[in-house]
Design a protein around this motif. Structure first.
Motif, PDB file in Angstrom:
ATOM      1  N   MET A  29       0.850  -1.164   0.000  1.00 10.97           N
ATOM      2  CA  MET A  29       0.000   0.000   0.000  1.00 10.97           C
ATOM      3  C   MET A  29       0.898   1.230   0.000  1.00 10.97           C
ATOM      4  O   MET A  29       1.876   1.294   0.730  1.00 10.97           O
ATOM      5  CB  MET A  29      -0.892  -0.025   1.259  1.00 10.97           C
ATOM      6  CG  MET A  29      -1.791   1.158   1.376  1.00 10.97           C
ATOM      7  SD  MET A  29      -2.819   1.105   2.853  1.00 10.97           S
ATOM      8  CE  MET A  29      -3.996  -0.117   2.373  1.00 10.97           C
ATOM      9  N   GLU A  30       0.551   2.197  -0.843  1.00  9.96           N
ATOM     10  CA  GLU A  30       1.294   3.446  -0.856  1.00  9.96           C
ATOM     11  C   GLU A  30       0.606   4.426   0.087  1.00  9.96           C
ATOM     12  O   GLU A  30      -0.586   4.694  -0.028  1.00  9.96           O
ATOM     13  CB  GLU A  30       1.337   4.025  -2.266  1.00  9.96           C
ATOM     14  CG  GLU A  30       2.183   5.279  -2.353  1.00  9.96           C
ATOM     15  CD  GLU A  30       2.309   5.814  -3.768  1.00  9.96           C
ATOM     16  OE1 GLU A  30       3.318   5.509  -4.413  1.00  9.96           O
ATOM     17  OE2 GLU A  30       1.378   6.506  -4.208  1.00  9.96           O
ATOM     18  N   LEU A  31       1.372   4.967   1.051  1.00  9.68           N
ATOM     19  CA  LEU A  31       0.851   5.895   2.045  1.00  9.68           C
ATOM     20  C   LEU A  31       1.490   7.253   1.838  1.00  9.68           C
ATOM     21  O   LEU A  31       2.644   7.348   1.433  1.00  9.68           O
ATOM     22  CB  LEU A  31       1.163   5.390   3.462  1.00  9.68           C
ATOM     23  CG  LEU A  31       0.663   3.994   3.798  1.00  9.68           C
ATOM     24  CD1 LEU A  31       1.170   3.568   5.163  1.00  9.68           C
ATOM     25  CD2 LEU A  31      -0.857   3.958   3.769  1.00  9.68           C
ATOM     26  N   GLN A  32       0.729   8.305   2.150  1.00  8.83           N
ATOM     27  CA  GLN A  32       1.241   9.662   1.993  1.00  8.83           C
ATOM     28  C   GLN A  32       1.092  10.417   3.309  1.00  8.83           C
ATOM     29  O   GLN A  32       0.012  10.452   3.894  1.00  8.83           O
ATOM     30  CB  GLN A  32       0.482  10.393   0.888  1.00  8.83           C
ATOM     31  CG  GLN A  32       1.005  11.778   0.615  1.00  8.83           C
ATOM     32  CD  GLN A  32       0.324  12.421  -0.590  1.00  8.83           C
ATOM     33  OE1 GLN A  32      -0.487  11.802  -1.256  1.00  8.83           O
ATOM     34  NE2 GLN A  32       0.675  13.640  -0.875  1.00  8.83           N
ATOM     35  N   GLU A  33       2.189  11.024   3.776  1.00 10.09           N
ATOM     36  CA  GLU A  33       2.185  11.841   4.989  1.00 10.09           C
ATOM     37  C   GLU A  33       1.430  13.126   4.688  1.00 10.09           C
ATOM     38  O   GLU A  33       1.720  13.816   3.702  1.00 10.09           O
ATOM     39  CB  GLU A  33       3.624  12.147   5.406  1.00 10.09           C
ATOM     40  CG  GLU A  33       3.787  13.239   6.425  1.00 10.09           C
ATOM     41  CD  GLU A  33       3.152  12.929   7.755  1.00 10.09           C
ATOM     42  OE1 GLU A  33       2.517  13.828   8.305  1.00 10.09           O
ATOM     43  OE2 GLU A  33       3.297  11.788   8.243  1.00 10.09           O
ATOM     44  N   LEU A  34       0.432  13.462   5.520  1.00  9.85           N
ATOM     45  CA  LEU A  34      -0.415  14.628   5.257  1.00  9.85           C
ATOM     46  C   LEU A  34       0.341  15.944   5.336  1.00  9.85           C
ATOM     47  O   LEU A  34       0.095  16.858   4.563  1.00  9.85           O
ATOM     48  CB  LEU A  34      -1.587  14.664   6.238  1.00  9.85           C
ATOM     49  CG  LEU A  34      -2.660  13.613   6.018  1.00  9.85           C
ATOM     50  CD1 LEU A  34      -3.695  13.667   7.132  1.00  9.85           C
ATOM     51  CD2 LEU A  34      -3.324  13.783   4.678  1.00  9.85           C
ATOM     52  N   GLN A  35       1.265  16.082   6.273  1.00  9.86           N
ATOM     53  CA  GLN A  35       1.948  17.359   6.445  1.00  9.86           C
ATOM     54  C   GLN A  35       3.049  17.580   5.418  1.00  9.86           C
ATOM     55  O   GLN A  35       3.209  18.672   4.902  1.00  9.86           O
ATOM     56  CB  GLN A  35       2.535  17.459   7.849  1.00  9.86           C
ATOM     57  CG  GLN A  35       1.450  17.598   8.891  1.00  9.86           C
ATOM     58  CD  GLN A  35       2.015  17.659  10.289  1.00  9.86           C
ATOM     59  OE1 GLN A  35       2.953  16.947  10.616  1.00  9.86           O
ATOM     60  NE2 GLN A  35       1.430  18.509  11.102  1.00  9.86           N
ATOM     61  N   PHE A  39       1.173  -4.897   4.751  1.00  8.10           N
ATOM     62  CA  PHE A  39       0.418  -5.287   5.933  1.00  8.10           C
ATOM     63  C   PHE A  39       0.022  -6.750   5.814  1.00  8.10           C
ATOM     64  O   PHE A  39      -0.220  -7.259   4.718  1.00  8.10           O
ATOM     65  CB  PHE A  39      -0.845  -4.420   6.072  1.00  8.10           C
ATOM     66  CG  PHE A  39      -0.546  -2.962   6.261  1.00  8.10           C
ATOM     67  CD1 PHE A  39      -0.197  -2.475   7.510  1.00  8.10           C
ATOM     68  CD2 PHE A  39      -0.614  -2.074   5.198  1.00  8.10           C
ATOM     69  CE1 PHE A  39       0.088  -1.133   7.697  1.00  8.10           C
ATOM     70  CE2 PHE A  39      -0.334  -0.734   5.372  1.00  8.10           C
ATOM     71  CZ  PHE A  39       0.015  -0.254   6.622  1.00  8.10           C
ATOM     72  N   LYS A  40      -0.077  -7.390   6.973  1.00  6.15           N
ATOM     73  CA  LYS A  40      -0.546  -8.779   7.026  1.00  6.15           C
ATOM     74  C   LYS A  40      -2.064  -8.764   7.165  1.00  6.15           C
ATOM     75  O   LYS A  40      -2.653  -7.775   7.598  1.00  6.15           O
ATOM     76  CB  LYS A  40       0.096  -9.489   8.212  1.00  6.15           C
ATOM     77  CG  LYS A  40       1.595  -9.596   8.086  1.00  6.15           C
ATOM     78  CD  LYS A  40       2.163 -10.315   9.284  1.00  6.15           C
ATOM     79  CE  LYS A  40       3.674 -10.338   9.132  1.00  6.15           C
ATOM     80  NZ  LYS A  40       4.357  -9.784  10.268  1.00  6.15           N
ATOM     81  N   SER A  41      -2.688  -9.870   6.839  1.00  2.00           N
ATOM     82  CA  SER A  41      -4.148  -9.923   6.888  1.00  2.00           C
ATOM     83  C   SER A  41      -4.688  -9.693   8.295  1.00  2.00           C
ATOM     84  O   SER A  41      -5.800  -9.224   8.462  1.00  2.00           O
ATOM     85  CB  SER A  41      -4.662 -11.245   6.327  1.00  2.00           C
ATOM     86  OG  SER A  41      -4.150 -12.325   7.099  1.00  2.00           O
ATOM     87  N   GLY A  42      -3.921  -9.967   9.329  1.00  2.00           N
ATOM     88  CA  GLY A  42      -4.381  -9.774  10.697  1.00  2.00           C
ATOM     89  C   GLY A  42      -4.081  -8.397  11.268  1.00  2.00           C
ATOM     90  O   GLY A  42      -4.490  -8.088  12.398  1.00  2.00           O
TER      91      GLY A  42
END
Length: 158
Positions: A1-7, A16-19
């Motif tokens: 998953m690509e995540l972007q820092e808001l600030q 991430f794992k399924s759990g």
């Protein structure tokens, strides 16, 4: 998953794992109007409820350059972040994609012969400086693209 820092708008990739559990945050935009600036504080009005909020100038998307284009009554989009710890708080604000400004003065260029569009410096009524085509004069209303801070066209509506 690509995540972007808001600030900082920095992007990172995470696996991430399924759990794994993730906390879901809500970021929602609302319409406000610019009232005035007081030092590093920007005061905004919610036009339907007449509620006013104060935000730090540092929360402006586009930074100091965008702040110089703020004008009385300008529509502003305020992003509210809702978290379990802090509840609903204003997080950032941004100017509209484009806006109509009145040219206060222009600096005429010398009699140079040039091919293509020739630009000259213009000062807007709010004090901001932009480049405009040579046919724009003081008193003209122009539309600027506020994402690029560039001239788009003259506003011919009266």
């Amino acid at each position: 998953m690509e995540l972007q820092e808001l600030q900082t708008n920095a992007k990172t990739n995470e696996r991430f794992k399924s759990g794994d559990n993730l906390e879901i945050l809500n970021l929602q935009d609302e319409n406000y109007q610019y009232l005035y600036s007081d030092g590093n504080a920007v005061h905004l009005l919610q036009p339907e409820s007449f509620e006013t909020i104060e935000m730090s100038a540092d929360a402006c998307e586009g930074g100091d350059r965008a702040l110089s284009f703020l004008e009385d009554g300008m529509p502003i989009a305020v992003s509210f972040l809702t978290t379990p710890e802090h509840g609903r708080k204003p997080y950032t604000f941004k100017l509209p994609p484009n806006h109509t400004f009145t040219v206060a003065s222009v600096t005429e260029r010398g009699g140079q012969a040039a091919k293509g569009t020739v630009f000259k410096n213009a000062t807007l009524e709010n004090g901001a400086n932009v480049q405009v085509p040579e046919f724009v004069n003081a008193g003209d209303k122009i539309i600027l693209d506020l994402e690029t801070m560039k001239y788009m066209k003259r506003d011919l509506a009266k």
